[in-house]
Design a protein around this motif. Structure first.
Motif, PDB file in Angstrom:
ATOM      1  N   GLU A   7       0.847  -1.187   0.000  1.00 25.43           N
ATOM      2  CA  GLU A   7       0.000   0.000   0.000  1.00 25.43           C
ATOM      3  C   GLU A   7       0.888   1.244   0.000  1.00 25.43           C
ATOM      4  O   GLU A   7       1.835   1.329   0.766  1.00 25.43           O
ATOM      5  CB  GLU A   7      -0.899   0.016   1.223  1.00 25.43           C
ATOM      6  N   TYR A   8       0.544   2.205  -0.852  1.00 20.85           N
ATOM      7  CA  TYR A   8       1.287   3.459  -0.945  1.00 20.85           C
ATOM      8  C   TYR A   8       0.434   4.560  -0.318  1.00 20.85           C
ATOM      9  O   TYR A   8      -0.599   4.934  -0.868  1.00 20.85           O
ATOM     10  CB  TYR A   8       1.612   3.786  -2.406  1.00 20.85           C
ATOM     11  N   HIS A   9       0.877   5.051   0.832  1.00 23.27           N
ATOM     12  CA  HIS A   9       0.111   6.033   1.590  1.00 23.27           C
ATOM     13  C   HIS A   9       0.783   7.393   1.577  1.00 23.27           C
ATOM     14  O   HIS A   9       1.985   7.496   1.349  1.00 23.27           O
ATOM     15  CB  HIS A   9      -0.042   5.591   3.055  1.00 23.27           C
ATOM     16  N   ASP A  60      -0.184  11.444  10.868  1.00 21.98           N
ATOM     17  CA  ASP A  60      -1.534  11.204  10.367  1.00 21.98           C
ATOM     18  C   ASP A  60      -1.408  10.573   8.983  1.00 21.98           C
ATOM     19  O   ASP A  60      -1.074  11.248   8.014  1.00 21.98           O
ATOM     20  CB  ASP A  60      -2.309  12.518  10.287  1.00 21.98           C
ATOM     21  N   ILE A  61      -1.639   9.276   8.917  1.00 25.03           N
ATOM     22  CA  ILE A  61      -1.628   8.574   7.635  1.00 25.03           C
ATOM     23  C   ILE A  61      -3.035   8.719   7.060  1.00 25.03           C
ATOM     24  O   ILE A  61      -3.875   7.844   7.167  1.00 25.03           O
ATOM     25  CB  ILE A  61      -1.203   7.109   7.811  1.00 25.03           C
ATOM     26  N   TRP A  62      -3.269   9.893   6.456  1.00 31.43           N
ATOM     27  CA  TRP A  62      -4.637  10.250   6.086  1.00 31.43           C
ATOM     28  C   TRP A  62      -5.190   9.426   4.946  1.00 31.43           C
ATOM     29  O   TRP A  62      -6.399   9.259   4.852  1.00 31.43           O
ATOM     30  CB  TRP A  62      -4.763  11.745   5.827  1.00 31.43           C
ATOM     31  N   THR A  63      -4.360   8.865   4.099  1.00 26.61           N
ATOM     32  CA  THR A  63      -4.910   8.015   3.043  1.00 26.61           C
ATOM     33  C   THR A  63      -5.422   6.697   3.620  1.00 26.61           C
ATOM     34  O   THR A  63      -6.279   6.050   3.027  1.00 26.61           O
ATOM     35  CB  THR A  63      -3.862   7.730   1.951  1.00 26.61           C
ATOM     36  N   GLU A  64      -4.904   6.308   4.784  1.00 23.45           N
ATOM     37  CA  GLU A  64      -5.402   5.097   5.427  1.00 23.45           C
ATOM     38  C   GLU A  64      -6.804   5.339   5.994  1.00 23.45           C
ATOM     39  O   GLU A  64      -7.662   4.468   5.945  1.00 23.45           O
ATOM     40  CB  GLU A  64      -4.448   4.665   6.541  1.00 23.45           C
ATOM     41  N   ARG A  65      -7.035   6.547   6.496  1.00 22.05           N
ATOM     42  CA  ARG A  65      -8.350   6.895   7.047  1.00 22.05           C
ATOM     43  C   ARG A  65      -9.372   7.153   5.958  1.00 22.05           C
ATOM     44  O   ARG A  65     -10.528   6.776   6.081  1.00 22.05           O
ATOM     45  CB  ARG A  65      -8.261   8.154   7.919  1.00 22.05           C
ATOM     46  N   LYS A  66      -8.953   7.811   4.880  1.00 23.03           N
ATOM     47  CA  LYS A  66      -9.909   8.267   3.871  1.00 23.03           C
ATOM     48  C   LYS A  66      -9.906   7.416   2.610  1.00 23.03           C
ATOM     49  O   LYS A  66     -10.723   7.616   1.733  1.00 23.03           O
ATOM     50  CB  LYS A  66      -9.605   9.710   3.493  1.00 23.03           C
TER      51      LYS A  66
END
Length: 82
Positions: A7-9, A60-66
């Motif tokens: 996964e690329y975050h 904040d790994i925001w791509t993981e959340r969104k």
């Protein structure tokens, strides 16, 4: 068979420094001068902030959340990626 999911975050890191005003004044003479050096991102500011100052870090790994991140899959045969 080994299958890898890659996964690329994208991440935002926030480093919070709690710096004693006396330390700032000792280095920059005034708080206003410190703020001016920070606004201009001078070498003096970076040298000071990257010295042995302690900080709290929040990632904040925001791509993981969104969602919205890229995913690749690979198969590994006999210890070698394909």
């Amino acid at each position: 068979m080994i299958v890898k999911q890659i996964e690329y975050h994208q991440m935002t890191s926030t480093l919070t420094y709690d710096i004693d005003n006396d330390l700032i004044i000792a280095e920059f003479e005034t708080l206003e001068q410190f703020e001016a050096e920070m606004a201009e991102e001078t070498d003096k500011f970076f040298d000071f902030i990257n010295s042995a100052l302690d900080y709290d870090r929040e990632d904040d790994i925001w791509t993981e959340r969104k969602g919205g991140y890229e995913v690749d899959f690979e198969i590994e045969y006999d210890g070698e990626d394909v």
